[in-house]
Design an enzyme around this catalytic site. Structure first.
Site, short mmCIF file in Angstrom:
data_model
loop_
_atom_site.label_atom_id
_atom_site.label_comp_id
_atom_site.label_asym_id
_atom_site.label_seq_id
_atom_site.Cartn_x
_atom_site.Cartn_y
_atom_site.Cartn_z
N ASP A 419 0.86 -1.18 0.00
CA ASP A 419 0.00 0.00 0.00
C ASP A 419 0.90 1.23 0.00
O ASP A 419 2.10 1.13 0.25
CB ASP A 419 -0.89 -0.03 1.25
CG ASP A 419 -1.79 1.19 1.35
OD1 ASP A 419 -2.29 1.63 0.31
OD2 ASP A 419 -1.96 1.69 2.46
N ASP A 698 -1.58 -1.24 6.01
CA ASP A 698 -2.02 -0.92 7.37
C ASP A 698 -3.47 -0.46 7.47
O ASP A 698 -3.93 -0.10 8.54
CB ASP A 698 -1.12 0.16 7.98
CG ASP A 698 -1.18 1.47 7.22
OD1 ASP A 698 -1.84 1.52 6.15
OD2 ASP A 698 -0.58 2.46 7.69
N ASP A 702 -6.65 -2.78 3.03
CA ASP A 702 -5.54 -3.70 2.77
C ASP A 702 -5.79 -5.09 3.36
O ASP A 702 -5.04 -6.03 3.08
CB ASP A 702 -4.24 -3.15 3.36
CG ASP A 702 -3.86 -1.81 2.80
OD1 ASP A 702 -4.03 -1.63 1.58
OD2 ASP A 702 -3.40 -0.94 3.56
N ASN A 766 22.30 -44.68 1.19
CA ASN A 766 22.32 -45.85 2.07
C ASN A 766 21.36 -46.92 1.56
O ASN A 766 21.67 -48.12 1.60
CB ASN A 766 21.93 -45.43 3.48
CG ASN A 766 23.02 -44.62 4.16
OD1 ASN A 766 24.17 -44.66 3.74
ND2 ASN A 766 22.65 -43.89 5.19
N ASP A 795 21.75 -37.53 13.53
CA ASP A 795 20.75 -36.49 13.74
C ASP A 795 21.21 -35.49 14.81
O ASP A 795 21.01 -34.28 14.68
CB ASP A 795 19.41 -37.11 14.15
CG ASP A 795 18.73 -37.81 12.98
OD1 ASP A 795 19.03 -37.45 11.83
OD2 ASP A 795 17.92 -38.72 13.22
#
Length: 965
Positions: A419, A698, A702, A766, A795
């Site tokens: 805007d 704002d 909008d 793998n 991990d």
């Protein structure tokens, strides 16, 4: 775009209903014509709803498990058109006809009638977006696609005969951790957001007839009803949609609703002309405010029947609320890719391993272990830890992250729609220049304008305030005590100017006029030529010169300036003898001398140009969507660096076909005079064409675009509706923070995709190695517990990824989640690790003779244990260190260093992995064996070779696909 419905007025004779404008039945399933009772309407609505229930159920199912990128707002569009048509109908009525239709009069309605209407039509409430309940937020966090993927793996593992709960416990822990991180972050953000909301109950004074006597009473605003009479004055905030009955010099600020930075003039005069709804001159809308003047008005719409309620209705509609962002779509695609890949590969491994070992039950268990190993178990936790860290970083920049995914979505944004008023601009009027007739800056022009504003008794508007500010800055206000007001000719909307007569010491009195250029120039007969600051001469204002001044004003208007003209003349000094004569002459504000122009503008924010430049640097296209006029918007865009080569307006868009609309939206960078619905349509069009769209705004106008965009950004001082619809709230109006959010989002994406691509390719490698081993070896190359331990250690080594550094080159471009890109990476790099796995197999099988074919069962078991331990070590080290190869497109350690957290984490895990075979955990629990020292040179060679080849293949991959992460 073109409307396919034609409104018509329906006179409903039932006294419990008020005149409304309906659409003919057709495309709108909720439209009715004729005299329809309430019960019959409800029956028809229920019938229509029942017919659509199954479609909605399917739509909800698709949204949960797949995605919904498009937004269908046909039903909400119909309501907006119906409300707009009703407003236009009331605007065209004369006052007498209007009051008759509304069954009211200029004195107001009775208290009993007000109670009756309130009971029939409901309270004057427009529901705001309610906060998400904590349990809904928790369920959303639990039902994340990656969590569902992991839980599916865990359930499958438990279903295998003879398998304990180890795998299920492991994945459950991952799900709990990731869910806790996400839920706590979003719950805290929502609490912070709603704690700063200040809800104030408002009251309104209305005219009511009580016991036959007209009086003004103060009532809660939510008890207003259609037909109530309001008295409006400066500062009044409209509590409903009203039609003006009487007005005097009325100006209304509609900036939050339309984006116009200057007040608009309103009058009670009815008009038959068709204009855009928000431009209707005799209607004021809920949430707008009175800047100057007074008026008497009648309420024509309350609650759900106000224009602003159509915005709320669309904002709360399922069509907009259920639309998936690019982040949601990307996450689901990746989750389904990994699930599909596992479902294809694991059965092949089970069959091959079963035929080789002749133990199909063990092969099934082994296959499930491989399936879990193929899944990046840490992905939900890594993702949510990344998002949580990003939210903490943005909180330091005074940004509330209402949705965790919003930060990552900002990193994917390639189009930022913004805007203008209050977003790119300061939302305050400033005096830019004071130009004489030769278009040169001249303080005499400002001085005259200042005296006019200062001595005027009328309400001082925003332009008067701008004049005061500039005069104070130049210290012009020190001489005002030398003058005194004799008389004032007040402003009115016909003459569009205000004049004051000032008593001047030691000379004739002066009349100073300030107002609209054409009106002021039309009453001028001379023009002042300045030869120096204090020296000038007045010449006759000939027609050519008059035309030139008008053209100069038009040029300034085209550059986006609001222009006022200043003129003056000398008048006789007032004495007792000539009082009547001078008073009569003083009221004649004709025959003036033109002095100059005052130009005003809502200037761009000081950091706006730099922010726009930063967006270009990071390859984000900026499009400005505003309700203000094209000339002003063009000026602001040119000042801040937004392209204005291709522009258009809302009225032009409304006449385009869908194809023309789409082409125009993609081409243009500035859209002016837009309605809230048009902003929504533009955002949806951009999303439909594959863009990731953020919206910065704002105002009420909008809100729809904020909610529909992939990521909505608003500010703390924004309207309640805009804040409710946004994903990020800036606690300071600093546009550079938006750039920081984009960079933080790209860092978050980079550190997440590192793990995904690394884990997916390594796990695929793998699996590929498992296929080869299952077809070749007479025993399992690694036990299921060893696979899980290896994955667990790997991990844990990746926990530090959210704190890793990211290549500056990577941050220049926006990035979106791409299942296709992950699949290419898996196929390209997955088999690469298998080459060195096979090398390890061959060294162990042929050089060390760990073949498991000894006649001594104990020796055979030892050989198998050593083989499995050797591959455990090689697989763990390559998997753990490969993050350093994938984390950057440069040469690791030579051109790019990782963060110390990641370096320390990977180092510790490698040491632990190498030490496990020499501990009771390795020998007693995991059935590992210590390896001879001669094995380790081969292990080092395998890793050095793997990293060297990976770096070469990295260059080849970037050459072919033009990307890395």
């Amino acid at each position: 775009m073109k409307s396919e419905q034609t409104p018509k007025v329906v006179q409903i004779e039932d006294q419990n209903h008020w005149p409304q404008v309906e659409f003919e039945a057709g495309n709108d399933d909720y439209s009715f014509t004729g005299t329809v009772g309430k019960d019959e309407k409800e029956e028809r609505k229920e019938s229509v709803k029942e017919q659509k229930n199954w479609k909605r159920w399917l739509g909800n199912l698709q949204t949960v498990f797949f995605w919904n990128r498009s937004v269908n707002t046909d039903e909400e569009n119909a309501k907006e058109k119906k409300t707009a048509a009703s407003i236009q109908h009331y605007a065209r009525c004369d006052s007498k006809e209007l009051l008759c239709q509304l069954k009211t009069n200029i004195l107001g309605i009775t208290s009993d009638e007000a109670v009756h209407r309130l009971a029939c039509n409901g309270r004057n409430d427009v529901p705001a977006i309610k906060p998400i309940p904590w349990y809904t937020m928790l369920m959303t966090a639990i039902l994340h696609p990656f969590n569902i993927l992991l839980m599916t793996m865990g359930i499958i593992s438990v279903a295998v005969p003879g398998q304990g709960p180890d795998m299920m416990i492991f994945v459950s822990v991952m799900v709990v951790i990731s869910t806790a991180i996400r839920f706590s972050q979003e719950h805290q953000s929502q609490h912070t957001f709603h704690s700063m909301r200040n809800m104030v109950a408002t009251t309104t004074r209305v005219g009511r007839v009580i016991d036959g006597t007209s009086t003004e009473v103060e009532i809660p605003s939510n008890e207003l009803v259609v037909g109530d009479i309001l008295r409006l004055c400066v500062g009044s905030i409209l509590p409903a949609d009203v039609r003006l009955l009487i007005s005097k010099n009325l100006s209304v600020s509609q900036s939050t609703l339309t984006g116009e930075y200057l007040p608009v003039e309103k009058s009670a005069v009815s008009s038959k002309a068709t204009v855009p709804t928000l431009d209707t001159a005799n209607v004021c809308f809920m949430s707008t405010s009175i800047v100057s003047g007074t008026a008497t008005a009648v309420v024509i719409g309350t609650g759900q029947n106000t224009y602003i309620s159509t915005v709320y209705s669309m904002l709360n509609s399922k069509a907009i609320a259920s639309a998936s962002s690019s982040f949601d779509i990307g996450v689901k695609k990746v989750a389904y890719l990994l699930l599909a890949f596992g479902c294809v590969m694991v059965p092949i491994i089970v069959v091959l391993n079963g035929f080789t070992t002749h133990d199909f039950e063990g092969a099934a268990f082994f296959g499930v272990s491989v399936l879990v190993g193929l899944t990046p178990e840490m992905l939900p936790m890594i993702l949510n830890a990344n998002l949580a860290k990003a939210a903490v970083d943005m909180a330091k920049c005074k940004v509330i992250v209402r949705k965790a995914e919003a930060i990552q979505t900002m990193g994917a944004v390639n189009i930022l729609c913004s805007d203008k008023t209050g977003t790119l601009t300061k939302d305050e009027i400033v005096l830019v220049s004071y130009l004489d007739s030769d278009m040169k800056m001249n303080e005499n022009v400002l001085r005259n304008g200042y005296y006019n504003s200062y001595f005027s008794k009328a309400f001082h508007n925003s332009m008067d305030s701008a004049i005061f500010c500039k005069a104070s800055e130049l210290q012009m206000d020190s001489h005002k005590t030398q003058y005194s007001l004799v008389e004032e000719i007040p402003f009115d909307f016909n003459n569009r100017r205000v004049s004051v007569i000032l008593q001047v010491p030691g000379g004739k009195n002066r009349l100073i006029c300030k107002g609209a250029v054409e009106e002021v120039v039309s009453i001028c007969t001379k023009v002042r030529r300045f030869t120096a600051e204090t020296d000038w001469n007045d010449a006759d204002l000939v027609e050519d010169e008059r035309e030139r001044l008008i053209q100069e004003c038009q040029k300034l208007n085209c550059e986006g300036y609001r222009v006022l003209a200043v003129a003056s003349k000398s008048v006789a000094t007032v004495t007792d003898q000539n009082l009547d004569e001078v008073s009569f002459a003083g009221n004649d504000d004709h025959g003036l001398t033109f002095i100059g122009f005052l130009t005003f503008l809502d200037p761009p924010k000081t950091d706006c140009a730099q922010a726009i430049s930063d967006f270009a640097t990071y390859n984000v296209e900026v499009k400005v969507l505003t309700g203000d006029n094209l000339e002003v918007s063009t000026k602001i865009c040119n000042d801040v660096g937004v392209s204005t080569i291709n522009t258009t307006t809302g009225p032009k868009l409304s006449l385009m076909s869908p194809e023309e609309f789409e082409q125009t939206v993609l081409r243009c960078s500035l859209f002016a005079k837009l309605t809230p619905l048009q902003k929504l349509e533009i955002v949806n069009c951009l999303k439909h064409n594959g863009n990731t769209v953020a919206f910065l705004g704002d105002g009420i106008n909008d809100a729809l675009a904020l909610r529909s965009s992939d990521c909505g950004v608003s500010v703390e001082g924004a309207t309640q509706m805009a804040q409710d619809a946004a994903d990020l709230i800036l606690l300071e109006k600093n546009l550079t923070v938006v750039t920081k959010a984009m960079i933080r989002g790209r860092i978050t994406y980079a550190n997440t995709i590192k793990y995904i691509k690394m884990a997916a390719s390594s796990n695929f490698g793998n699996v590929f190695s498992m296929l080869i081993a299952s077809a070749w070896l007479p025993f399992q190359p690694m036990q299921a517990t060893q696979i899980l331990t290896q994955n667990l250690l790997y991990d844990f080594s990746q926990i530090a990824i959210p704190w890793d550094n990211v290549d500056p080159e990577f941050l220049i471009e926006p990035h979106t989640w791409s299942a296709k890109g992950i699949f290419k990476f898996m196929i390209f790099f997955g088999p690469l690790s298998s080459v060195f796995d096979i090398y390890t197999f061959m060294v162990q099988f042929y050089f060390f003779k760990w073949q498991g074919n000894s006649s001594d069962p104990v020796e055979a078991a030892l050989q198998i244990s050593k083989f499995q331990t050797g591959w455990f070590n090689e697989g763990l080290i390559t998997q753990t260190l490969i993050v350093h190869m994938i984390r950057t497109q440069k040469i690791p350690f030579f051109q790019r260093w990782p963060s110390w957290q990641l370096l320390l984490g990977t180092g510790i895990i490698i040491v632990i992995g190498l030490a496990i075979p020499y501990t009771p955990l390795g020998t007693n629990v995991l059935q590992m064996s210590s390896l001879p020292w001669l094995y380790y040179p081969f292990l080092i060679l395998a890793n050095v070779g793997y990293f060297t080849v990976t770096q070469l293949m990295k260059q080849l991959y970037m050459h072919f696909f033009g990307e890395w992460l």
